[in-house]
Write a protein that holds these residues in place. Sequence first.
Motif, PDB file in Angstrom:
ATOM      1  N   PRO A   1       0.807  -1.225   0.000  1.00  9.55           N
ATOM      2  CA  PRO A   1       0.000   0.000   0.000  1.00  9.55           C
ATOM      3  C   PRO A   1       0.844   1.281   0.000  1.00  9.55           C
ATOM      4  CG  PRO A   1      -0.925  -1.588   1.528  1.00  9.55           C
ATOM      5  CD  PRO A   1       0.390  -2.149   1.068  1.00  9.55           C
ATOM      6  N   ALA A   2       1.959   1.288   0.720  1.00  9.57           N
ATOM      7  CA  ALA A   2       2.794   2.490   0.747  1.00  9.57           C
ATOM      8  C   ALA A   2       3.405   2.765  -0.620  1.00  9.57           C
ATOM      9  CB  ALA A   2       3.892   2.345   1.799  1.00  9.57           C
ATOM     10  N   ARG A   3       3.825   1.707  -1.308  1.00 11.97           N
ATOM     11  CA  ARG A   3       4.378   1.863  -2.649  1.00 11.97           C
ATOM     12  C   ARG A   3       3.315   2.359  -3.620  1.00 11.97           C
ATOM     13  NH1 ARG A   3       9.063   2.866  -5.308  1.00 11.97           N
ATOM     14  NH2 ARG A   3       9.395   1.540  -7.119  1.00 11.97           N
ATOM     15  N   LEU A   4       2.088   1.875  -3.483  1.00 15.34           N
ATOM     16  CA  LEU A   4       0.992   2.337  -4.334  1.00 15.34           C
ATOM     17  C   LEU A   4       0.707   3.819  -4.099  1.00 15.34           C
ATOM     18  CD1 LEU A   4      -1.573  -0.611  -4.158  1.00 15.34           C
ATOM     19  CD2 LEU A   4       0.081  -0.114  -5.967  1.00 15.34           C
ATOM     20  N   ALA A   5       0.764   4.225  -2.826  1.00 21.57           N
ATOM     21  CA  ALA A   5       0.515   5.640  -2.513  1.00 21.57           C
ATOM     22  C   ALA A   5       1.555   6.520  -3.184  1.00 21.57           C
ATOM     23  CB  ALA A   5       0.520   5.852  -1.001  1.00 21.57           C
ATOM     24  N   ASP A   6       2.825   6.097  -3.155  1.00 21.02           N
ATOM     25  CA  ASP A   6       3.867   6.867  -3.838  1.00 21.02           C
ATOM     26  C   ASP A   6       3.652   6.878  -5.349  1.00 21.02           C
ATOM     27  OD1 ASP A   6       5.181   7.580  -1.538  1.00 21.02           O
ATOM     28  OD2 ASP A   6       6.727   6.033  -1.683  1.00 21.02           O
ATOM     29  N   GLU A   7       3.221   5.743  -5.900  1.00 19.30           N
ATOM     30  CA  GLU A   7       2.975   5.656  -7.338  1.00 19.30           C
ATOM     31  C   GLU A   7       1.890   6.638  -7.764  1.00 19.30           C
ATOM     32  OE1 GLU A   7       1.965   2.186 -10.667  1.00 19.30           O
ATOM     33  OE2 GLU A   7       1.739   1.770  -8.527  1.00 19.30           O
ATOM     34  N   ILE A   8       0.815   6.684  -7.013  1.00 18.16           N
ATOM     35  CA  ILE A   8      -0.278   7.608  -7.331  1.00 18.16           C
ATOM     36  C   ILE A   8       0.178   9.055  -7.153  1.00 18.16           C
ATOM     37  CG2 ILE A   8      -2.583   8.363  -6.618  1.00 18.16           C
ATOM     38  CD1 ILE A   8      -3.078   5.372  -5.821  1.00 18.16           C
ATOM     39  N   ALA A   9       0.981   9.303  -6.127  1.00 16.68           N
ATOM     40  CA  ALA A   9       1.470  10.667  -5.884  1.00 16.68           C
ATOM     41  C   ALA A   9       2.341  11.163  -7.036  1.00 16.68           C
ATOM     42  CB  ALA A   9       2.242  10.715  -4.569  1.00 16.68           C
ATOM     43  N   VAL A  10       3.234  10.299  -7.523  1.00 20.66           N
ATOM     44  CA  VAL A  10       4.147  10.705  -8.588  1.00 20.66           C
ATOM     45  C   VAL A  10       3.453  10.727  -9.944  1.00 20.66           C
ATOM     46  CG1 VAL A  10       6.253  10.075  -9.833  1.00 20.66           C
ATOM     47  CG2 VAL A  10       6.188   9.889  -7.350  1.00 20.66           C
ATOM     48  N   ASP A  11       2.617   9.726 -10.223  1.00 21.81           N
ATOM     49  CA  ASP A  11       2.037   9.572 -11.555  1.00 21.81           C
ATOM     50  C   ASP A  11       0.773  10.398 -11.769  1.00 21.81           C
ATOM     51  OD1 ASP A  11       4.045   7.750 -11.803  1.00 21.81           O
ATOM     52  OD2 ASP A  11       2.781   6.003 -12.103  1.00 21.81           O
ATOM     53  N   VAL A  12       0.076  10.745 -10.681  1.00 23.74           N
ATOM     54  CA  VAL A  12      -1.198  11.463 -10.809  1.00 23.74           C
ATOM     55  C   VAL A  12      -1.143  12.842 -10.144  1.00 23.74           C
ATOM     56  CG1 VAL A  12      -3.644  11.451 -10.165  1.00 23.74           C
ATOM     57  CG2 VAL A  12      -2.577   9.353 -11.006  1.00 23.74           C
TER      58      VAL A  12
ATOM     59  N   VAL B   1      -2.665  -0.446 -11.192  1.00 21.46           N
ATOM     60  CA  VAL B   1      -2.611   0.932 -10.705  1.00 21.46           C
ATOM     61  C   VAL B   1      -1.886   1.821 -11.705  1.00 21.46           C
ATOM     62  CG1 VAL B   1      -1.742   2.429  -8.865  1.00 21.46           C
ATOM     63  CG2 VAL B   1      -2.817   0.237  -8.302  1.00 21.46           C
ATOM     64  N   TYR B   2      -0.791   1.328 -12.267  1.00 17.90           N
ATOM     65  CA  TYR B   2      -0.064   2.113 -13.262  1.00 17.90           C
ATOM     66  C   TYR B   2      -0.956   2.449 -14.453  1.00 17.90           C
ATOM     67  CZ  TYR B   2       3.336   3.428 -16.796  1.00 17.90           C
ATOM     68  OH  TYR B   2       4.024   4.097 -17.786  1.00 17.90           O
ATOM     69  N   ALA B   3      -1.667   1.452 -14.974  1.00 18.32           N
ATOM     70  CA  ALA B   3      -2.548   1.693 -16.115  1.00 18.32           C
ATOM     71  C   ALA B   3      -3.646   2.694 -15.759  1.00 18.32           C
ATOM     72  CB  ALA B   3      -3.154   0.383 -16.599  1.00 18.32           C
ATOM     73  N   ALA B   4      -4.193   2.573 -14.550  1.00 14.41           N
ATOM     74  CA  ALA B   4      -5.240   3.502 -14.117  1.00 14.41           C
ATOM     75  C   ALA B   4      -4.689   4.921 -13.978  1.00 14.41           C
ATOM     76  CB  ALA B   4      -5.841   3.032 -12.797  1.00 14.41           C
ATOM     77  N   CYS B   5      -3.469   5.033 -13.440  1.00 17.95           N
ATOM     78  CA  CYS B   5      -2.846   6.358 -13.327  1.00 17.95           C
ATOM     79  C   CYS B   5      -2.668   6.996 -14.702  1.00 17.95           C
ATOM     80  CB  CYS B   5      -1.497   6.238 -12.640  1.00 17.95           C
ATOM     81  SG  CYS B   5      -1.561   5.880 -10.872  1.00 17.95           S
ATOM     82  N   LYS B   6      -2.209   6.219 -15.652  1.00 18.30           N
ATOM     83  CA  LYS B   6      -1.969   6.760 -16.986  1.00 18.30           C
ATOM     84  C   LYS B   6      -3.277   7.054 -17.718  1.00 18.30           C
ATOM     85  CE  LYS B   6       2.438   7.062 -16.740  1.00 18.30           C
ATOM     86  NZ  LYS B   6       3.056   8.402 -16.693  1.00 18.30           N
ATOM     87  N   ALA B   7      -4.334   6.296 -17.422  1.00 16.40           N
ATOM     88  CA  ALA B   7      -5.652   6.632 -17.979  1.00 16.40           C
ATOM     89  C   ALA B   7      -6.078   8.012 -17.504  1.00 16.40           C
ATOM     90  CB  ALA B   7      -6.675   5.576 -17.578  1.00 16.40           C
ATOM     91  N   TYR B   8      -5.817   8.298 -16.245  1.00 21.43           N
ATOM     92  CA  TYR B   8      -6.115   9.624 -15.706  1.00 21.43           C
ATOM     93  C   TYR B   8      -5.319  10.703 -16.454  1.00 21.43           C
ATOM     94  CZ  TYR B   8      -5.903  13.608 -12.527  1.00 21.43           C
ATOM     95  OH  TYR B   8      -5.941  14.870 -11.999  1.00 21.43           O
ATOM     96  N   VAL B   9      -4.027  10.455 -16.658  1.00 20.46           N
ATOM     97  CA  VAL B   9      -3.175  11.447 -17.316  1.00 20.46           C
ATOM     98  C   VAL B   9      -3.666  11.733 -18.729  1.00 20.46           C
ATOM     99  CG1 VAL B   9      -0.855  11.870 -18.215  1.00 20.46           C
ATOM    100  CG2 VAL B   9      -1.146  10.937 -15.913  1.00 20.46           C
ATOM    101  N   THR B  10      -3.994  10.689 -19.478  1.00 22.65           N
ATOM    102  CA  THR B  10      -4.474  10.888 -20.848  1.00 22.65           C
ATOM    103  C   THR B  10      -5.796  11.646 -20.864  1.00 22.65           C
ATOM    104  OG1 THR B  10      -3.344   8.890 -21.617  1.00 22.65           O
ATOM    105  CG2 THR B  10      -5.156   9.697 -22.972  1.00 22.65           C
ATOM    106  N   SER B  11      -6.691  11.296 -19.947  1.00 26.35           N
ATOM    107  CA  SER B  11      -7.982  11.982 -19.866  1.00 26.35           C
ATOM    108  C   SER B  11      -7.807  13.441 -19.476  1.00 26.35           C
ATOM    109  CB  SER B  11      -8.875  11.268 -18.851  1.00 26.35           C
ATOM    110  OG  SER B  11     -10.105  11.948 -18.679  1.00 26.35           O
ATOM    111  N   LEU B  12      -6.973  13.702 -18.481  1.00 29.49           N
ATOM    112  CA  LEU B  12      -6.740  15.078 -18.051  1.00 29.49           C
ATOM    113  C   LEU B  12      -6.155  15.912 -19.189  1.00 29.49           C
ATOM    114  CD1 LEU B  12      -6.570  17.175 -15.713  1.00 29.49           C
ATOM    115  CD2 LEU B  12      -4.241  16.333 -15.314  1.00 29.49           C
TER     116      LEU B  12
END
Length: 241
Positions: free
Chosen positions: A117-128, A168-179
């Motif tokens: 979970p901590a690694r996921l939180a960092d991933e979302i913080a950096v990628d989103v 999670v990575y794919a979901a983060c990048k879906a957000y980036v493309t949509s934004l």
Amino acid sequence: MRTTSVADDDEGISMSTPPTVLVTGASSGIGKGFATRYARQGHDVVLVARRADRLDALAAELENAHSVTATVVSADLPDPTAAETIGEHLDREGIEVGILVNCAGFGTAGPFIEEDPARLADEIAVDVVAPTLLTRRFLPSLVAAGTRGALIMVSSTASHQPVPNIAVYAACKAYVTSLTAAIWKELSGTGVRVLALCPGPTDTEFFEAAGSDRFKSDGSARSTRSSTPRSRPSTVAVIPS
């Protein structure tokens, strides 16, 4: 070359023409490639990443080869205050950003139920969170640059569909493309170029950071039925009409 942390408070330097380019994730991979290409075209660059030693070496290389000013900013992008702190620091330095390249990011790999979970939180913080807040912080200066301004968001072909085992990575990048697509529409008529770059598997340090090489181009198509179709372009660009 200027080497600083976001806590430094030196007096300003003026923006050059063509516009200054801020690149996150500039210490390696695609980010380093963007920084090098823009410097070659005569742009001053602001290099942002955690690894100041690598940025210092790159800044010296770019300045020597292309006679530009390369400003190094060491910053921890998982920190939600990083975007504003970077912006305030560049304001004090007198640096106005006309082109923003949001390239910093990393992915995790494995079944979602087993992810840290901590690694996921960092991933979302950096990628989103980081690209969102950096874009919000610098968008006014991009708009002020008019037709010279540009926003480049480095997304992924993974953004176009759910991808098991890098969920999670794919979901983060879906957000980036949509934004990016939404911002492109909102900036219609400003002259600012808004681009979403969606590469497929690329030979960078991404897989080392993810702790897995199972999604490299020589094996990703076998990983899941949801893998990116071979016929899909590796780059998606959203360009204002």
